[in-house]
Design a protein around this motif. Structure first.
Motif, mmCIF file in Angstrom:
data_model
loop_
_atom_site.group_PDB
_atom_site.id
_atom_site.type_symbol
_atom_site.label_atom_id
_atom_site.label_comp_id
_atom_site.label_asym_id
_atom_site.label_seq_id
_atom_site.Cartn_x
_atom_site.Cartn_y
_atom_site.Cartn_z
ATOM 1 N N GLY A 257 -5.852 8.831 -8.263
ATOM 2 C CA GLY A 257 -4.729 8.019 -8.715
ATOM 3 C C GLY A 257 -4.302 7.035 -7.641
ATOM 4 N N ALA A 258 -4.324 7.491 -6.381
ATOM 5 C CA ALA A 258 -3.989 6.613 -5.263
ATOM 6 C C ALA A 258 -4.970 5.446 -5.204
ATOM 7 N N ALA A 259 -6.250 5.724 -5.456
ATOM 8 C CA ALA A 259 -7.276 4.676 -5.417
ATOM 9 C C ALA A 259 -6.986 3.583 -6.437
ATOM 10 N N ILE A 260 -6.582 3.985 -7.640
ATOM 11 C CA ILE A 260 -6.267 3.004 -8.678
ATOM 12 C C ILE A 260 -5.046 2.175 -8.266
ATOM 13 N N GLY A 261 -4.021 2.856 -7.738
ATOM 14 C CA GLY A 261 -2.825 2.150 -7.289
ATOM 15 C C GLY A 261 -3.145 1.160 -6.185
ATOM 16 N N ILE A 262 -4.002 1.556 -5.252
ATOM 17 C CA ILE A 262 -4.370 0.692 -4.129
ATOM 18 C C ILE A 262 -5.108 -0.555 -4.612
ATOM 19 N N ILE B 99 -4.815 -2.089 -7.465
ATOM 20 C CA ILE B 99 -3.828 -2.997 -8.065
ATOM 21 C C ILE B 99 -3.042 -3.716 -6.977
ATOM 22 N N ALA B 100 -2.642 -2.975 -5.961
ATOM 23 C CA ALA B 100 -1.888 -3.562 -4.850
ATOM 24 C C ALA B 100 -2.712 -4.624 -4.131
ATOM 25 N N LEU B 101 -3.996 -4.375 -3.943
ATOM 26 C CA LEU B 101 -4.860 -5.319 -3.232
ATOM 27 C C LEU B 101 -5.027 -6.621 -3.997
ATOM 28 N N TYR B 102 -5.086 -6.517 -5.307
ATOM 29 C CA TYR B 102 -5.161 -7.741 -6.113
ATOM 30 C C TYR B 102 -3.903 -8.587 -5.899
ATOM 31 N N LEU B 103 -2.749 -7.918 -5.864
ATOM 32 C CA LEU B 103 -1.487 -8.635 -5.686
ATOM 33 C C LEU B 103 -1.373 -9.245 -4.285
ATOM 34 N N VAL B 104 -1.821 -8.507 -3.278
ATOM 35 C CA VAL B 104 -1.779 -9.019 -1.907
ATOM 36 C C VAL B 104 -2.742 -10.197 -1.748
ATOM 37 N N LEU C 94 0.820 -1.216 0.000
ATOM 38 C CA LEU C 94 0.000 0.000 0.000
ATOM 39 C C LEU C 94 0.850 1.260 0.000
ATOM 40 N N ALA C 95 1.964 1.240 0.740
ATOM 41 C CA ALA C 95 2.833 2.419 0.793
ATOM 42 C C ALA C 95 3.343 2.766 -0.603
#
Length: 268
Positions: free
Chosen positions: A100-105, A107-112, A60-61
């Motif tokens: 933009g942060a929402a989109i990045g988050i 993607i990160a959640l899918y990976l986690v 997330l960071a």
């Protein structure tokens, strides 16, 4: 003269060896610390994998910072940053976009979720609770920076942002958003606990998207534009970018109620 609040807050908390530590940065750091603590509390309540908070915080960071920065650069001033790509790296000069942060988050959640063999919805339903309280702290950071405020107002709680040379009171939209996010955080956490730490998948995520971006859409209507090209737009960029998230929230909530969430099913 309007009744108002004089806001002349120094955005720099302290300096170390000539390096300024700003309140905005401290609020940002505090949000990640609180996220870790809250995630650990959730995992213990659920008797789930206690390694998730470490992975989640790390992903997330990175995703939040990269997503927020790229969102600002390419949503608000793409021509400039495409012509001067090195400027994208100058985060200290300002320019982060929550969409933009929402989109990045996401993607990160899918990976986690994939790493820890959880469903995408399991991760999003819990992380939106963190994101809501993070939004509170980030908007307080914006207030300390005397940035992202609203139009002139005659309301008694209008802020005169002295640091920016303002002489008329403005809507403190940072506080409006912070209060909105705090109420969303309380509501989501209440539902999570009420469901005995096992909410129906998708309900929290869908509700979050509708409430947060719906609130954002309304508050944006009294917020000063961030870049010049928004001046003649019927809806500003923040409102335009909120619409897809609101619609996504409606669809996700409907599918969750119908038990038909088709994306990223958990493998058995």
């Amino acid at each position: 003269m309007f009744n108002s609040i004089i806001w002349d807050f120094d955005p720099v908390a302290f300096s170390v060896g000539g390096f300024e530590i700003r309140w905005y940065g401290l609020m940002f750091a505090a949000s990640f610390a609180f996220t870790f603590w809250l995630c650990m509390w959730m995992m213990k309540k659920e008797k789930s994998d206690l390694t998730i908070p470490d992975t989640l915080l790390y992903y997330l960071a990175i995703a939040t910072i990269i997503g927020a920065r790229l969102g600002h650069c390419f949503f608000y001033d793409p021509a400039y940053y495409l012509a001067n790509p090195i400027e994208i790296l100058k985060i200290r000069d300002g320019g982060l976009a929550s969409h933009g942060a929402a989109i990045g988050i996401l993607i990160a959640l899918y990976l986690v979720a994939k790493k820890h063999k959880k469903t995408f919805w399991y991760m999003t339903d819990r992380v939106v609770i963190f994101v809501a309280i993070t939004g509170v702290l980030v908007r307080l950071g914006n207030l300390f920076n005397s940035e992202i405020y609203g139009y002139t107002t005659t309301l008694p709680w209008g802020f005169i942002f002295v640091q920016n040379g303002e002489v008329f009171p403005k809507h403190p939209t940072q506080l409006y958003e912070a209060l909105c996010y705090l109420l969303i955080f309380a509501g989501l956490l209440w539902y999570y606990v009420k469901q005995h730490y096992k909410p129906k998948e998708g309900i929290l995520f869908g509700s979050f998207l509708i409430l947060l971006f719906g609130g954002r859409f309304i508050i944006e209507s009294i917020k000063e534009v961030q870049v010049g090209f928004e001046e003649n737009m019927w809806l500003n960029m923040g409102q335009i970018l909120s619409i897809p998230f609101i619609l996504a929230g409606v669809v996700i909530l409907w599918l969750a109620i119908k038990h038909q969430l088709p994306i990223f099913p958990k493998k058995k």
